[in-house]
Design an enzyme around this catalytic site. Structure first.
Site, PDB file in Angstrom:
ATOM      1  N   LYS A   1      10.066  -3.721   1.188  1.00  0.00           N
ATOM      2  CA  LYS A   1       9.045  -3.716   0.126  1.00  0.00           C
ATOM      3  C   LYS A   1       9.091  -2.401  -0.636  1.00  0.00           C
ATOM      4  CE  LYS A   1       5.840  -6.580   2.784  1.00  0.00           C
ATOM      5  NZ  LYS A   1       4.604  -6.546   3.594  1.00  0.00           N
TER       6      LYS A   1
ATOM      7  N   CYS B   1       0.807  -1.231   0.000  1.00  0.00           N
ATOM      8  CA  CYS B   1       0.000   0.000   0.000  1.00  0.00           C
ATOM      9  C   CYS B   1       0.841   1.282   0.000  1.00  0.00           C
ATOM     10  CB  CYS B   1      -0.970  -0.008   1.182  1.00  0.00           C
ATOM     11  SG  CYS B   1      -0.266  -0.663   2.700  1.00  0.00           S
TER      12      CYS B   1
ATOM     13  N   HIS C   1      -2.544   6.408   4.348  1.00  0.00           N
ATOM     14  CA  HIS C   1      -1.089   6.412   4.515  1.00  0.00           C
ATOM     15  C   HIS C   1      -0.526   7.717   3.943  1.00  0.00           C
ATOM     16  CE1 HIS C   1      -1.156   2.367   5.774  1.00  0.00           C
ATOM     17  NE2 HIS C   1      -0.559   1.758   4.763  1.00  0.00           N
TER      18      HIS C   1
END
Ligand code: A2P
Length: 351
Positions: free
Chosen positions: A226, A129, A255
């Site tokens: 990631k 995400c 986020h």
């Protein structure tokens, strides 16, 4: 029309996947199949004007399925995505299980949509995400100026850890508020120790944790790895330098990433604004409130429920004419997960 299954239909991302399929009028043959664990089998969840019964995941469940959207965690994906692909479904997997597999494309629909068509394993991976949100804002700047380095600090919502992360944040917040202002002000360590921390490593309520995911190589977390590995793969920049710090904040959904982006070409704020204008899936919210400008910068709270990624605080670096500082925000459950998965499914359905 494709027959569609959602694996993890009861979860935080699965819930958004169900909503997005309906909202975007995704062409589904009959009702979608809702799959989850034995715990949820037999319960019903909404689909358009009706309801669909949740079934326990099983090999038989995938027979006749054309597109399977997975968001039930990495171990479930590792076990069941190949089963679904063998049964003939194209899998869009939201977990990290296959993201770095060279035979699995990693797709952000606005950034590298063409990659979705080449999927030797029948699996397309949906990025992490935080990486997803950052990529939507970074790609137009990369196209204009040639990205060479990213220094990124994330401010990640509790909802990034699923429904249980949201519950833990809200329960801890209620408990700490009940403990009272004086305890919070004078004995923070006691307050931090007074709550049950199961999903997160320490109290997430009224706090900031320099720790998302698990600690991994070189003292970086898997979430930080990631950001590095997935950015390189999505942008096809294997040598891109990435310095990540991923931080968990007491936000339900949304986020944010403060990023310093460095380019091969010199860059100005004006040229950056021109490059970002009209970029797909992106809204610029950037104003200081001075000289008649509106005060405009994105916040995670205001991003919750929005499809677009938002970018603001666009500033030239103070010392390096090749670098910009930006603040990027996106709904981690929507563009950061479910929306992009459904957009990938739309690309596949349109083939
Ligand atoms: P269930 O609700 O039946 O536990 P979240 O990311 O919000 O935590 O959601 C995780 C999703 O993964 C849920 O839909 C959950 O279903 C599903 N899930 C968890 N464990 C399994 C399992 N062993 N088999 C199938 N689905 C699972």
């Amino acid at each position: 029309m494709p027959r569609v299954a959602i694996v993890g239909a009861t979860g935080a991302v699965g819930t958004e996947m169900r909503r997005q399929l309906a909202l975007r009028d995704f062409p589904v043959e009959g009702d979608p199949l809702y799959l989850a664990s034995e715990r949820s089998a037999g319960t019903s969840l909404p689909w358009k004007d009706g309801e669909v019964e949740v079934q326990a995941i099983s090999a038989d469940a995938f027979s006749g399925v054309d597109i399977a959207l997975f968001s039930a965690g990495g171990s479930r994906s590792k076990e069941w995505a190949p089963v679904a692909a063998d049964a003939g479904a194209v899998v869009v997997d939201n977990s990290s299980a296959f993201r770095m597999d060279p035979d699995v494309p990693l797709v952000v629909s606005e950034v590298n949509p063409d990659a979705a068509a080449h999927r030797p394993k029948g699996i397309v991976a949906n990025p992490n995400c935080t990486t997803m949100v950052l990529m939507v804002a970074t790609k137009p700047l990369h196209d204009a100026f040639g990205l060479t380095e990213v220094v990124a600090t994330s401010y990640q919502a509790a909802g990034g850890a699923g429904m249980s992360g949201i519950t833990e944040l809200l329960e801890q917040t209620a408990k700490l508020l009940a403990a009272g202002e004086e305890t919070l002000r004078t004995d923070g360590a006691a307050a931090e120790g007074s709550v049950d921390a199961e999903v997160f490593s320490k109290a997430i309520a009224l706090n900031v944790l320099a720790h998302c995911g698990s600690f991994a190589d070189e003292r970086y977390t898997d979430e930080e790895w990631k950001l590095l590995n997935e950015s390189r793969k999505i942008l096809s920049l294997p040598a891109l330098r990435v310095s990540p710090t991923c931080v968990r904040v007491p936000v339900v959904v949304g986020h944010a990433i403060a990023g310093r982006l460095t380019f091969a070409e010199p860059v100005t704020r004006e040229a950056a604004l021109a490059a970002l204008e009209g970029a797909p899936g992106l809204v610029v919210e950037d104003g200081t409130g001075q000289d008649g400008e509106p005060l405009a910068y994105p916040t995670p709270l205001a991003s919750a429920g929005r499809d677009e990624v938002l970018v603001g605080r666009i500033r030239e670096d103070l010392g390096d004419g090749h670098s910009l500082n930006v603040f990027v925000v996106g709904d981690n459950l929507l563009k950061g997960a479910a929306l992009n998965a459904v957009q990938i499914a739309e690309l596949i359905a349109a083939e």
